[in-house]
Design an enzyme around this catalytic site. Structure first.
Site, mmCIF file in Angstrom:
data_model
loop_
_atom_site.group_PDB
_atom_site.id
_atom_site.type_symbol
_atom_site.label_atom_id
_atom_site.label_comp_id
_atom_site.label_asym_id
_atom_site.label_seq_id
_atom_site.Cartn_x
_atom_site.Cartn_y
_atom_site.Cartn_z
ATOM 1 N N ASP A 133 19.855 105.684 45.884
ATOM 2 C CA ASP A 133 20.759 104.992 47.018
ATOM 3 C C ASP A 133 19.377 104.895 48.067
ATOM 4 O OD1 ASP A 133 21.533 105.148 49.558
ATOM 5 O OD2 ASP A 133 22.934 106.916 49.280
ATOM 6 N N ASP A 171 27.490 95.010 49.684
ATOM 7 C CA ASP A 171 28.939 94.900 49.967
ATOM 8 C C ASP A 171 28.980 95.190 51.254
ATOM 9 O OD1 ASP A 171 29.181 96.218 47.493
ATOM 10 O OD2 ASP A 171 27.321 97.288 48.055
ATOM 11 N N LYS A 173 38.032 95.500 54.833
ATOM 12 C CA LYS A 173 38.644 96.480 55.763
ATOM 13 C C LYS A 173 38.257 98.015 56.730
ATOM 14 C CE LYS A 173 41.907 97.348 51.145
ATOM 15 N NZ LYS A 173 42.158 97.984 51.135
ATOM 16 N N PHE A 222 25.624 86.799 44.614
ATOM 17 C CA PHE A 222 26.719 86.444 45.119
ATOM 18 C C PHE A 222 26.807 85.774 46.173
ATOM 19 C CE2 PHE A 222 29.245 90.945 44.242
ATOM 20 C CZ PHE A 222 28.517 91.580 43.510
ATOM 21 N N GLU A 223 26.241 85.118 46.420
ATOM 22 C CA GLU A 223 25.926 83.983 47.273
ATOM 23 C C GLU A 223 27.126 83.002 46.241
ATOM 24 O OE1 GLU A 223 22.085 82.393 48.431
ATOM 25 O OE2 GLU A 223 23.251 81.815 49.755
HETATM 26 C C1 SAM Z 1 27.600 93.142 46.760
HETATM 27 S S1 SAM Z 1 26.125 93.358 45.920
HETATM 28 C C2 SAM Z 1 24.926 91.679 46.088
HETATM 29 C C3 SAM Z 1 24.542 92.006 45.371
HETATM 30 C C4 SAM Z 1 22.688 91.350 45.435
HETATM 31 N N1 SAM Z 1 21.777 91.450 46.516
HETATM 32 C C5 SAM Z 1 23.111 89.929 45.669
HETATM 33 O O1 SAM Z 1 23.344 88.762 46.453
HETATM 34 O O2 SAM Z 1 23.550 88.962 43.857
HETATM 35 C C6 SAM Z 1 25.426 94.784 47.325
HETATM 36 C C7 SAM Z 1 24.086 95.365 45.547
HETATM 37 O O3 SAM Z 1 23.854 97.089 46.660
HETATM 38 C C8 SAM Z 1 23.891 97.677 45.648
HETATM 39 N N2 SAM Z 1 24.106 99.178 46.689
HETATM 40 C C9 SAM Z 1 24.423 98.978 48.055
HETATM 41 N N3 SAM Z 1 24.514 100.314 48.647
HETATM 42 C C10 SAM Z 1 23.347 100.592 48.220
HETATM 43 C C11 SAM Z 1 22.437 101.975 48.805
HETATM 44 N N4 SAM Z 1 22.749 102.349 49.702
HETATM 45 N N5 SAM Z 1 22.031 101.506 47.773
HETATM 46 C C12 SAM Z 1 21.343 100.597 46.222
HETATM 47 N N6 SAM Z 1 22.156 100.110 46.485
HETATM 48 C C13 SAM Z 1 23.337 99.888 46.814
HETATM 49 C C14 SAM Z 1 25.249 97.815 45.244
HETATM 50 O O4 SAM Z 1 25.110 98.750 43.925
HETATM 51 C C15 SAM Z 1 25.078 96.850 45.072
HETATM 52 O O5 SAM Z 1 24.714 96.198 44.174
#
Ligand code: SAM
Length: 245
Positions: free
Chosen positions: A127, A150, A154, A225-226
């Protein structure tokens, strides 16, 4: 060329006890299942020892890790890591540390980095909030980047979004004076919330001017994700803030 294999192996991944989420901290991520592809398993087995940083109860020393003094970029939530690999390749004069909670992303980036023998990249499993708090010295980072975090669309989940006043003060603590926080999102509501939080955040100033989104910097590659957002017809918003104090 990014390669992957469709063959999969079931694995159990233990999260390091010191980097797992704090029991009282609101998590910014969803747990996902962990089935490794063959290349991801290879990433951990062959390259994990080199690319995956162990947390050993003391702050990371980037100079010792990379064997040089160079500007340090930390990416939070790099997903499968393809864009972070691209950035590290494109900027050999900088060092990069990625933090991700998703084991497949950790394993995949180790595989890609190992294939390319990338010298200026390392990753941490856990984390980002706990890791930044406990394993990075204050004023030790030049850039923190958060791409397509993320969005928690909601309303009842907005509290899980990474960009919150208290998290931004943690980022401020870890950035050097003059350091940059750069985020991008394809969720308009989250983009506006980022601007609202950061425009009044103590110690930061908006590189694009108060109330304005930034131009997309040319060094930011398209992320997985973009592309997903583009396919859904979403726009993209960048925010760039400098730590002034
Ligand atoms: C929606 S994805 C986007 C991934 C990448 N940045 C992209 O644009 O393709 C968000 C990523 O952030 C990670 N993530 C979210 N909160 C996190 C945290 N507190 N620590 C580490 N990773 C985190 C999730 O596991 C996920 O892989």
């Amino acid at each position: 060329m990014m390669t992957d294999s469709s063959a999969t192996t079931e694995v159990t991944v233990e999260i390091n006890a010191e980097t797992k989420p704090h029991p009282r901290r609101i998590m910014t991520f969803m747990r996902r299942s962990s089935v490794f592809t063959t290349s991801q398993q290879q990433g951990i087995d062959e390259f994990g020892e080199h690319y995956l940083l162990e947390t050993e109860g003391k702050a990371f020393d980037a100079t010792a890790i990379f064997g040089r003094v160079a500007p340090l970029t930390v990416e939070i939530g790099f997903g499968m890591g393809y864009s972070l690999i691209t950035m590290a390749e494109a900027a050999p004069e900088r060092d990069f540390i990625g933090i991700e909670i998703h084991p497949n992303g950790i394993a995949q980036i180790c595989y890609e980095a190992g294939q390319k023998q990338l010298p200026n990249l390392r990753v941490i499993d856990g984390d980002a909030l706990g890791i930044l708090e406990n394993y990075f010295a204050d004023q030790s980072i030049d850039t923190v980047q958060l791409y397509f975090a993320d969005p928690w669309p909601k309303k009842k989940h907005h509290k899980r979004r990474f960009v919150q006043t208290h998290n931004m003060q943690l980022i401020r603590q870890k950035l050097k004076v003059g350091g940059i926080f750069h985020a991008a999102t394809d969720w308009e509501h989250y983009a506006q919330c980022m601007l609202d939080v950061l425009d009044v955040a103590e110690g930061f100033s908006n590189c694009a001017g108060k109330g304005h989104f930034a131009e997309r910097p040319d060094y930011r590659p398209l992320t997985k994700f973009e592309v997903r957002g583009q396919n859904l017809g979403h726009g993209v918003w960048d925010v760039l803030f400098r730590k002034d104090s």
